[in-house]
Scaffold this motif. Structure first.
Motif, short mmCIF file in Angstrom:
data_model
loop_
_atom_site.label_atom_id
_atom_site.label_comp_id
_atom_site.label_asym_id
_atom_site.label_seq_id
_atom_site.Cartn_x
_atom_site.Cartn_y
_atom_site.Cartn_z
N UNK A 42 0.85 -1.19 0.00
CA UNK A 42 0.00 0.00 0.00
C UNK A 42 0.89 1.24 0.00
N UNK A 43 0.54 2.20 -0.84
CA UNK A 43 1.33 3.43 -0.93
C UNK A 43 2.48 3.36 -1.91
N UNK A 44 2.58 2.25 -2.66
CA UNK A 44 3.70 2.13 -3.60
C UNK A 44 3.43 2.82 -4.93
N UNK A 45 2.19 3.29 -5.15
CA UNK A 45 1.88 4.04 -6.37
C UNK A 45 1.09 3.25 -7.40
N UNK A 46 0.62 2.06 -7.05
CA UNK A 46 -0.09 1.21 -8.02
C UNK A 46 -1.39 1.88 -8.48
N UNK A 47 -2.24 2.25 -7.53
CA UNK A 47 -3.53 2.84 -7.89
C UNK A 47 -3.35 4.20 -8.55
N UNK A 48 -2.38 4.98 -8.09
CA UNK A 48 -2.13 6.29 -8.70
C UNK A 48 -1.70 6.14 -10.15
N UNK A 49 -0.96 5.09 -10.46
CA UNK A 49 -0.58 4.82 -11.84
C UNK A 49 -1.81 4.55 -12.70
N UNK A 50 -2.71 3.70 -12.20
CA UNK A 50 -3.93 3.39 -12.94
C UNK A 50 -4.81 4.61 -13.14
N UNK A 51 -4.98 5.41 -12.09
CA UNK A 51 -5.82 6.60 -12.21
C UNK A 51 -5.23 7.61 -13.19
N UNK A 52 -3.91 7.75 -13.19
CA UNK A 52 -3.27 8.70 -14.10
C UNK A 52 -3.48 8.30 -15.56
N UNK A 53 -3.46 7.01 -15.84
CA UNK A 53 -3.66 6.54 -17.22
C UNK A 53 -5.04 6.92 -17.72
N UNK A 54 -6.05 6.87 -16.84
CA UNK A 54 -7.43 7.20 -17.23
C UNK A 54 -7.78 8.66 -16.97
N UNK A 55 -6.81 9.47 -16.63
CA UNK A 55 -7.08 10.89 -16.40
C UNK A 55 -7.92 11.14 -15.18
N UNK A 56 -7.79 10.30 -14.15
CA UNK A 56 -8.61 10.41 -12.95
C UNK A 56 -7.80 10.82 -11.72
N UNK A 57 -6.65 11.41 -11.94
CA UNK A 57 -5.85 11.90 -10.82
C UNK A 57 -6.61 12.97 -10.05
N UNK A 58 -6.54 12.92 -8.73
CA UNK A 58 -7.29 13.85 -7.88
C UNK A 58 -6.86 15.29 -8.14
N UNK A 59 -7.77 16.20 -7.82
CA UNK A 59 -7.49 17.63 -8.01
C UNK A 59 -6.23 18.01 -7.25
N UNK A 60 -5.39 18.80 -7.88
CA UNK A 60 -4.13 19.22 -7.28
C UNK A 60 -2.96 18.38 -7.73
N UNK A 61 -3.25 17.17 -8.21
CA UNK A 61 -2.18 16.31 -8.70
C UNK A 61 -1.70 16.74 -10.08
N UNK A 62 -0.44 16.53 -10.33
CA UNK A 62 0.16 16.90 -11.62
C UNK A 62 0.73 15.65 -12.27
N UNK A 63 0.26 15.36 -13.49
CA UNK A 63 0.68 14.17 -14.22
C UNK A 63 1.53 14.60 -15.42
N UNK A 64 2.70 14.01 -15.54
CA UNK A 64 3.56 14.24 -16.70
C UNK A 64 4.04 12.90 -17.23
N UNK A 65 4.37 12.86 -18.50
CA UNK A 65 4.89 11.64 -19.11
C UNK A 65 5.57 12.01 -20.42
N UNK A 66 6.62 11.28 -20.77
CA UNK A 66 7.25 11.47 -22.07
C UNK A 66 6.36 10.89 -23.17
N UNK A 67 5.60 9.86 -22.79
CA UNK A 67 4.68 9.24 -23.74
C UNK A 67 3.56 8.56 -22.96
N UNK A 68 2.32 8.85 -23.35
CA UNK A 68 1.15 8.22 -22.74
C UNK A 68 0.10 8.07 -23.85
N UNK A 69 0.18 6.94 -24.56
CA UNK A 69 -0.65 6.73 -25.74
C UNK A 69 -1.56 5.52 -25.54
#
Length: 276
Positions: A42-69
């Motif tokens: 828990x807390x290793x970033x698994x769920x945050x990775x999944x949410x970021x892929x679907x554009x569901x990161x919580x308000x205030x969070x910042x998502x960056x990637x060199x490639x996300x296709x």
């Protein structure tokens, strides 16, 4: 195998009093029509990775990637219109806790029908498909559950309803965050069978997030092991018992075994270099 999802150097950061804190750090992988497991504490970033892929990161969070296709679509700058076209129809996510994912003032059936009508499906056909999916996840009385509200269902029943809702649109990509954690073993196997059929027969890509290393080793094709927001090891699921990273070895050694008594109980000795 052509990749339906390409992730390169994915990072998720949240503000804090000490400055931005990265909870996902440089995650990279490609997903074909296969079952990819992501494991870690828990807390290793698994769920945050999944949410970021679907554009569901919580308000205030910042998502960056060199490639996300996703299937050739660049998700980094996707407009709300593009996300509406993708979520539910082509991309879905089963959340870990149905109590916080289901709308408490809408019946289960109405929520599943709403998800199933994406793409111009008629209400009648969507209802028939909804009842079919409720039955497929081993709900004995799909008609009763269809008319029930979330608070009228047990935790395991609610989780099955969530899985039915995410599968009713027959997505090309499903991110499943602990989808079977509240289910008994028999129903768990049935749900895994449904997911397996979708991957094998329809060519769906599946990201399976779990704490259960044994389940992931038998169900998935590949495994990513995450620690402190980063991937420390990628390995074929069948070779998980032969993992070489000390963190993965530590997780495996902490699993209880029927044929051996461990005294004292094993502990995981952490190394600061794992998080770097």
């Amino acid at each position: 195998m052509s990749a339906i999802l390409e992730v390169e150097n994915l990072r998720v950061a949240y503000p804090s009093r000490q400055g931005p804190v990265e909870v996902v750090r440089g995650v990279s992988f490609a997903l074909g029509r296969e079952r990819l497991g992501i494991v870690g504490e828990s807390g290793s970033g698994k769920s945050q990775t999944g949410r970021a892929i679907l554009g569901l990161t919580a308000a205030g969070g910042r998502v960056t990637a060199d490639r996300l296709h996703f299937d050739g679509i660049d998700l980094r700058g996707a407009s709300p219109r593009i996300w509406r076209q993708l979520r539910g129809r082509r991309m879905s996510m089963v959340m870990q806790d149905p109590k916080f994912s289901l709308n408490p003032v809408m019946t289960i059936g109405r929520q599943i029908v709403e998800a199933g009508r994406r793409g111009g499906v008629s209400r009648r056909d969507a209802k028939a498909r909804a009842l079919e999916m409720l039955e497929a996840v081993q709900i004995r009385d799909p008609g009763r559950v269809f008319d029930a509200y979330p608070h009228e269902l047990s935790g395991g029943m609610g989780q099955r309803a969530m899985i039915a809702m995410m599968l009713v649109g027959r997505p090309d990509l499903l991110i499943a965050d602990e989808p079977t954690s509240a289910l008994d073993v028999t129903v768990q196997l049935e749900v895994l069978g449904i997911l397996d059929d979708l991957v094998r027969d329809r060519g769906m890509g599946l990201v399976f997030i779990s704490h259960d290393l044994r389940l992931v080793s038998t169900f998935c094709d590949r495994v990513l092991v995450m620690y402190a927001g980063r991937v420390v090891e990628e390995i074929a699921a069948a070779d998980l018992d032969r993992a070489t990273h000390p963190y993965t070895r530590g997780l495996l050694n902490c699993l209880p075994r029927i044929d051996a008594e461990a005294r004292p109980l094993p502990t995981l000795e952490r190394d600061a270099d794992w998080a770097r």
